[in-house]
Design an enzyme around this catalytic site. Structure first.
Site, PDB file in Angstrom:
ATOM      1  N   GLY A   3      -1.776  -5.682  -5.824  1.00 46.85           N
ATOM      2  CA  GLY A   3      -1.100  -6.802  -6.481  1.00 46.85           C
ATOM      3  C   GLY A   3      -1.883  -7.468  -7.604  1.00 46.85           C
ATOM      4  CB  SER A   4      -4.696  -6.477  -9.791  1.00 44.14           C
ATOM      5  OG  SER A   4      -4.247  -5.328 -10.466  1.00 44.14           O
TER       6      SER A   4
ATOM      7  CG  MET B   6       3.282   2.226  -5.541  1.00 42.66           C
ATOM      8  SD  MET B   6       3.258   2.521  -7.332  1.00 42.66           S
ATOM      9  CE  MET B   6       2.693   4.211  -7.346  1.00 42.66           C
ATOM     10  NE  ARG B   7      10.223   3.679  -0.429  1.00 45.97           N
ATOM     11  CZ  ARG B   7      10.182   4.799   0.294  1.00 45.97           C
ATOM     12  NH1 ARG B   7       9.043   5.438   0.459  1.00 45.97           N
ATOM     13  NH2 ARG B   7      11.276   5.288   0.828  1.00 45.97           N
TER      14      ARG B   7
ATOM     15  CG  ASN C  91       7.917  -0.267 -13.338  1.00 46.25           C
ATOM     16  OD1 ASN C  91       7.238  -0.740 -12.425  1.00 46.25           O
ATOM     17  ND2 ASN C  91       7.833   1.009 -13.689  1.00 46.25           N
TER      18      ASN C  91
ATOM     19  CG  HIS D  59       4.649   4.425 -15.456  1.00 50.38           C
ATOM     20  ND1 HIS D  59       4.708   4.820 -14.133  1.00 50.38           N
ATOM     21  CD2 HIS D  59       4.277   5.514 -16.159  1.00 50.38           C
ATOM     22  CE1 HIS D  59       4.395   6.100 -14.050  1.00 50.38           C
ATOM     23  NE2 HIS D  59       4.124   6.552 -15.267  1.00 50.38           N
TER      24      HIS D  59
ATOM     25  CD  GLU E  49      15.817   9.669 -17.468  1.00 52.69           C
ATOM     26  OE1 GLU E  49      15.204  10.679 -17.776  1.00 52.69           O
ATOM     27  OE2 GLU E  49      16.589   9.070 -18.258  1.00 52.69           O
ATOM     28  CG  LEU E  50      10.575   7.654 -11.476  1.00 53.45           C
ATOM     29  CD1 LEU E  50      10.581   6.428 -10.579  1.00 53.45           C
ATOM     30  CD2 LEU E  50       9.978   8.849 -10.757  1.00 53.45           C
TER      31      LEU E  50
HETATM   32  C1  GAR Z   1      -0.877  -0.374 -11.610  1.00 58.41           C
HETATM   33  O1  GAR Z   1      -1.770   0.461 -12.315  1.00 58.41           O
HETATM   34  C2  GAR Z   1       0.544  -0.079 -12.030  1.00 58.41           C
HETATM   35  O2  GAR Z   1       0.671   0.260 -13.386  1.00 58.41           O
HETATM   36  C3  GAR Z   1       0.866   1.096 -11.162  1.00 58.41           C
HETATM   37  O3  GAR Z   1       0.279   0.824  -9.932  1.00 58.41           O
HETATM   38  C4  GAR Z   1      -0.856  -0.015 -10.128  1.00 58.41           C
HETATM   39  C5  GAR Z   1      -0.678  -1.239  -9.261  1.00 58.41           C
HETATM   40  O4  GAR Z   1      -1.807  -2.043  -9.271  1.00 58.41           O
HETATM   41  N1  GAR Z   1       2.283   1.288 -11.063  1.00 58.41           N
HETATM   42  C6  GAR Z   1       2.876   2.467 -10.952  1.00 58.41           C
HETATM   43  O5  GAR Z   1       2.260   3.512 -10.887  1.00 58.41           O
HETATM   44  C7  GAR Z   1       4.389   2.416 -10.883  1.00 58.41           C
HETATM   45  N2  GAR Z   1       4.956   3.679 -11.162  1.00 58.41           N
HETATM   46  P1  GAR Z   1      -1.725  -3.543  -8.744  1.00 58.41           P
HETATM   47  O6  GAR Z   1      -1.065  -3.485  -7.372  1.00 58.41           O
HETATM   48  O7  GAR Z   1      -3.154  -3.973  -8.649  1.00 58.41           O
HETATM   49  O8  GAR Z   1      -0.922  -4.326  -9.729  1.00 58.41           O
END
Ligand code: GAR
Length: 208
Positions: free
Chosen positions: A12-13, A90-91, A107, A109, A143-144
């Protein structure tokens, strides 16, 4: 006051970055809830310690993707959000869910979309010999890891970089561009037309 609900799966940063900038900079917005799909999501405790409402909608407790999506939507709607922010969520979300929040679902990514949707983005970028990587904030479509791009950060690949080094440098930029994008949304400064997003003040939508 715009009402923001943040969805997380782990650390959750990015959620922290959004919440902190919102509080420090006095956005016309409030993070009203943080919802996770995993009981072990560390960010839930941080959010609760800030006095933010938290909820868990465990995907493992639901028999189908649709049932999970519906339970998640019910938990979200209880907080009447103007904006739903996916922050390391991540779902994969179904088309009906995405449609419900169309135009108010963002979102982030960790790649320069449309390159490398999906998982292991930094590893795949290294294997492809990319000279730059980055992160993308985008509106979510069915679309993902696609959808109108709000902002991107660009990070050069240095000789000797490994996946973790790249991930750390990209993450630092995520903590800049995601709060900025969310701020623009709550201030009404994003215009979407024909799948393209413009910032109405003409602010740069790329961090290099
Ligand atoms: C982040 O790097 C984000 O971009 C990625 O997960 C990490 C979450 O970090 N998201 C994905 O890969 C989504 N497809 P966080 O929990 O510290 O924010």
């Amino acid at each position: 006051m715009k009402r923001i609900v943040i969805l997380i799966s782990g650390r959750g940063s990015n959620m922290e970055a959004v919440q902190q900038r919102c509080a420090e900079q006095g956005w016309p917005a409030q993070v009203v809830a943080v919802i996770a799909n995993r009981p072990q999501a560390a960010g839930l405790a941080w959010a609760a310690a800030q006095g933010i409402a938290t909820a868990l909608v465990d995907h493992k407790a639901h028999a189908s993707r649709e049932a999970f999506d519906d339970a998640l939507a019910a938990a979200i709607d209880a907080h009447r959000p103007d904006l739903v922010v996916l922050a390391g969520f991540m779902r994969v979300l179904g088309a009906r869910f995405v449609q419900r929040y169309a135009g108010r679902l963002l979102n982030i990514h960790p790649s320069l979309l449309p390159a490398f949707p999906g998982l292991h983005t930094h590893r795949r970028a290294l294997e492809a010999g990319c000279k730059a990587v980055g992160a993308t904030v985008h509106f979510v479509t069915s679309e993902l890891d696609h959808g109108p791009i709000v902002m991107q950060s660009v990070v050069p690949v240095r000789p000797g970089d490994d996946e973790d080094m790249l991930a750390a440098r990209v993450l630092a930029t995520e903590h800049v561009i995601y709060p900025l994008a969310v701020r623009w949304f709550v201030e009404g400064k994003l215009k979407v037309a024909d799948g393209l997003v413009t910032q109405t003040d003409g602010a740069s939508q790329v961090l290099i």
